[in-house]
Design an enzyme around this catalytic site. Structure first.
Site, mmCIF file in Angstrom:
data_model
loop_
_atom_site.group_PDB
_atom_site.id
_atom_site.type_symbol
_atom_site.label_atom_id
_atom_site.label_comp_id
_atom_site.label_asym_id
_atom_site.label_seq_id
_atom_site.Cartn_x
_atom_site.Cartn_y
_atom_site.Cartn_z
ATOM 1 N N GLU A 1 0.881 -1.164 0.000
ATOM 2 C CA GLU A 1 0.000 0.000 0.000
ATOM 3 C C GLU A 1 0.923 1.219 0.000
ATOM 4 O OE1 GLU A 1 -2.734 0.305 3.313
ATOM 5 O OE2 GLU A 1 -3.445 2.236 2.589
ATOM 6 N N ARG B 1 5.186 -12.793 9.690
ATOM 7 C CA ARG B 1 5.852 -11.535 9.376
ATOM 8 C C ARG B 1 7.178 -11.457 10.103
ATOM 9 N NH1 ARG B 1 3.899 -6.443 9.592
ATOM 10 N NH2 ARG B 1 1.979 -7.116 8.653
ATOM 11 N N LYS C 1 4.491 0.907 8.943
ATOM 12 C CA LYS C 1 4.592 2.192 8.249
ATOM 13 C C LYS C 1 3.931 3.291 9.069
ATOM 14 C CE LYS C 1 3.688 0.080 3.967
ATOM 15 N NZ LYS C 1 2.306 -0.047 3.577
HETATM 16 P P1 ATP Z 1 2.619 -1.888 7.558
HETATM 17 O O1 ATP Z 1 1.821 -2.132 8.796
HETATM 18 O O2 ATP Z 1 4.035 -1.644 7.836
HETATM 19 O O3 ATP Z 1 2.005 -0.848 6.671
HETATM 20 P P2 ATP Z 1 1.473 -3.760 5.812
HETATM 21 O O4 ATP Z 1 1.434 -5.241 5.854
HETATM 22 O O5 ATP Z 1 0.196 -3.042 6.048
HETATM 23 O O6 ATP Z 1 2.593 -3.274 6.791
HETATM 24 P P3 ATP Z 1 1.631 -3.456 2.997
HETATM 25 O O7 ATP Z 1 2.155 -2.319 2.220
HETATM 26 O O8 ATP Z 1 0.190 -3.725 2.972
HETATM 27 O O9 ATP Z 1 2.112 -3.238 4.488
HETATM 28 O O10 ATP Z 1 2.448 -4.772 2.692
HETATM 29 C C1 ATP Z 1 2.915 -5.208 1.439
HETATM 30 C C2 ATP Z 1 3.343 -6.635 1.601
HETATM 31 O O11 ATP Z 1 4.428 -6.725 2.528
HETATM 32 C C3 ATP Z 1 2.222 -7.485 2.155
HETATM 33 O O12 ATP Z 1 2.144 -8.684 1.419
HETATM 34 C C4 ATP Z 1 2.633 -7.732 3.576
HETATM 35 O O13 ATP Z 1 2.141 -8.949 4.051
HETATM 36 C C5 ATP Z 1 4.153 -7.698 3.508
HETATM 37 N N1 ATP Z 1 4.733 -7.309 4.784
HETATM 38 C C6 ATP Z 1 4.513 -6.178 5.474
HETATM 39 N N2 ATP Z 1 5.183 -6.185 6.641
HETATM 40 C C7 ATP Z 1 5.864 -7.353 6.687
HETATM 41 C C8 ATP Z 1 6.741 -7.955 7.633
HETATM 42 N N3 ATP Z 1 7.056 -7.360 8.770
HETATM 43 N N4 ATP Z 1 7.253 -9.170 7.334
HETATM 44 C C9 ATP Z 1 6.938 -9.776 6.179
HETATM 45 N N5 ATP Z 1 6.127 -9.270 5.245
HETATM 46 C C10 ATP Z 1 5.576 -8.079 5.492
HETATM 47 MG MG MG Z 2 -1.239 -2.120 5.271
#
Ligand code: ATP
Ligand code: MG
Length: 553
Positions: free
Chosen positions: A33, A257, A267
């Site tokens: 995102e 994760r 983020k």
């Molecule tokens: P954040 O809370 O940091 O925004 P998110 O999962 O909401 O994390 P996205 O941009 O939606 O962030 O994630 C893109 C991809 O990265 C998704 O497939 C997510 O599962 C993966 N991802 C995000 N954080 C991690 C992590 N700590 N370890 C492994 N994969 C991750």
């Molecule tokens: Mg997210």
């Protein structure tokens, strides 16, 4: 041949699918995102998704999951692309969930036509209470009984902008008594009068994650849609949508994760650190962002290596930050150019050296025979490190002290003859002599000394600022620590040394990657450098200082 590594559980699934002829080739996607900069957790997901495609001859799409207009920005899109490329991966297609807004609208209409979705006028609070609890079934409200025709019209009116934010939602009609809360008529569309970074004001309704994600996977013919464990309860809904729309059957798989000690990985929280100025920006070298790590001098190869080493887990765990630093050191020891920088200077005068300058050859990296040499100017007046001298030295002190000899790296053996002090008794300089026959590479002096010191010629030294970083947080498990995560920020995470002295090659031939400052650690030139002052970030220490502290404690 390298040793065969056992397959991780996702590779096992992919191999089984390919062997069974389920797919001709695989297609994965990385779906960020664009609401912030990528962090090391995303690097894990990137390495996994792109790595699978590379290993099995498939492809990977980069898909921006841009269904939430209020938090998303083009700046983030650009930074994400830069980071993925820097990590060493290239996507087959650059795509956006917003490309599919019209198609997703049509999908939603199809569900309505099948009697599988309805417009609900309830407030979000009402919807929440009607949903029940995990132990108690939810309530079916009167809107659930709306006719297909009525729903079609209302949904079309929602799109046309007839209603305000929150006035109506579109819900999938599944099962208000399901044991899975996500299946109790989940919201699939909401009204949001907001400007979208790509579609502008074309839409005022936006699909929810659960409706956009699986359908986008399916539109692209993604074979293996890999996400993190918290999406396990969403999987039935993912499958339900695909099944009821009769579209390409993408499949979702979940892995744990990545969490790292002394670090946060969200983020939203990283944005708080930026906005509240706890750090200097998204690419502050203390941040767990990919851009921060790049600026700090972590090689992309080390990050990939780290992701490989930690493997793909099915259960959450906390990985030691030291492992990442280990991967950085391991790579830099092999590849980093060696340079000399004096952090805290003490002047020495070599009284028997002529008033000329000599350009000495020094190897760039003893670990890499192809790295060549550089010249380092040597003259009568040099700086050495203040703490490489002791006036009253203990017996096994091999650095400089009165009457004692040391080698200056790539130069000569010198002997400390006298200590010069000011009126208050502070040492101002040392007078030394050198042994002309002891030149490195052609030493015929027959003298053996135990200590070798780094140094710079005062007349040639370049002013440098050194930024030394430590952990940004003081507790291991930041996400689960008591109180606000910001209460645990390490107040000493940055120390600045404003008056260091660097050998001139660091300015005349500025290195793009991290260097080893001999005896000091690994450092990389920062973008804040000017023509009169170099700025360096400490990438990592030569040894793991935290491991020592743990032992001491
Ligand atoms: P954040 O809370 O940091 O925004 P998110 O999962 O909401 O994390 P996205 O941009 O939606 O962030 O994630 C893109 C991809 O990265 C998704 O497939 C997510 O599962 C993966 N991802 C995000 N954080 C991690 C992590 N700590 N370890 C492994 N994969 C991750
Ligand atoms: Mg997210």
């Amino acid at each position: 041949m390298s040793e065969e590594k056992s397959l991780n559980f996702i590779e096992e699934i992919v191999e089984a699918d390919l062997n069974a002829g389920k797919y001709q080739s695989i297609l994965t996607r990385f779906p960020p995102e664009p609401n912030g900069y990528l962090h090391i957790g995303h690097a894990k997901s990137i390495c996994l998704n792109f790595g699978l495609a590379i290993k099995y001859g498939g492809k990977t799409n980069l898909r921006f999951d841009d269904t939430n207009p209020s938090t998303e920005e083009t700046e983030y899109v650009e930074s994400i692309k830069e980071d993925v490329r820097w990590l060493g991966f290239e996507w087959a297609n650059e795509l956006y969930a917003s490309n599919y807004f019209e198609q997703l609208y049509q999908f939603a209409t199809q569900l309505i036509e099948k009697g599988l979705a309805y417009v609900d006028d309830s407030s979000s609070e009402e919807i929440a209470t009607q949903k029940g609890t995990p132990t108690q079934a939810g309530i079916e409200n009167q809107f659930r009984q709306r006719t297909v025709q009525e729903n079609i019209e209302l949904f079309s009116d929602m799109r046309a902008g007839k209603y305000k934010d929150g006035e109506k939602v579109l819900r999938a009609k599944i099962d208000m008594a399901s044991s899975n809360m996500h299946m109790r008529d989940p919201i699939i569309y909401r009204i949001k009068h907001a400007h979208h970074h790509r579609t502008g004001d074309a839409w005022c309704i936006y699909p929810m994650y659960d409706f956009a994600h699986g359908q986008s996977d399916s539109i692209e013919n993604i074979t293996h849609s890999i996400c993190t464990l918290e999406f396990i309860p969403h999987r039935p809904l993912y499958d339900w949508c695909i099944e009821n729309l009769s579209i390409f059957p993408s499949k979702q798989y979940e892995f744990a994760r990545l969490n790292i000690t002394y670090t946060i990985m969200s983020k939203r929280k990283l944005l708080q650190l930026v906005n509240e100025k706890h750090v200097f920006g998204w690419d502050d070298p203390r941040m767990s962002t990919i851009s921060g790590m790049r600026r700090r001098g972590y090689p992309a190869e080390s990050i990939r290596d780290f992701c490989e080493k930690i493997g793909v887990a099915k259960r959450e765990n906390l990985i030691d930050f030291s492992l990442l630093e280990f991967c950085v050191r391991e790579k830099l020891n092999k590849s980093a150019l060696r340079r000399m920088v004096v952090f805290d200077p003490l002047k020495i005068v070599i009284t028997n050296y002529p008033d000329t300058v000599e350009f000495l050859e020094s190897e760039n990296n003893p670990e890499d025979p192809n790295s060549g040499t550089r010249t380092v100017p040597f003259s009568k007046e040099l700086f050495i490190e203040k703490d490489d001298f002791m006036e009253l030295a203990p017996k096994k002190y091999f650095r400089l002290s009165p009457g004692q000899m040391v080698r200056l790296k790539s130069a000569y053996i010198i002997k400390c003859e006298s200590v010069i002090k000011d009126a208050e008794g502070n040492i101002t300089e040392l007078h030394c002599t050198y042994i002309p026959e002891s030149k490195s590479g052609s030493d015929t002096s027959g003298i053996n000394v135990k200590g070798t010191l780094h140094w710079v010629s005062i007349a040639h030294a370049i002013n440098a600022e050194i930024r030394m970083y430590d952990r940004l947080f003081q507790v291991e498990d930041v996400a689960n620590a008591e109180g606000d995560f910001k209460d645990h920020i390490n107040p000493n995470s940055l120390q600045v040394l404003a008056n260091a002295y660097a050998e001139p090659a660091l300015q005349s031939d500025p290195p793009t990657d991290a260097c080893q400052f001999i005896r000091k650690g690994y450092f990389i030139l920062d973008k804040d450098s000017t023509s009169t002052q170099l700025v360096f970030n400490r990438t990592v220490t030569l040894k793991d200082a935290w491991a020592k502290e743990v032992k001491k404690a």
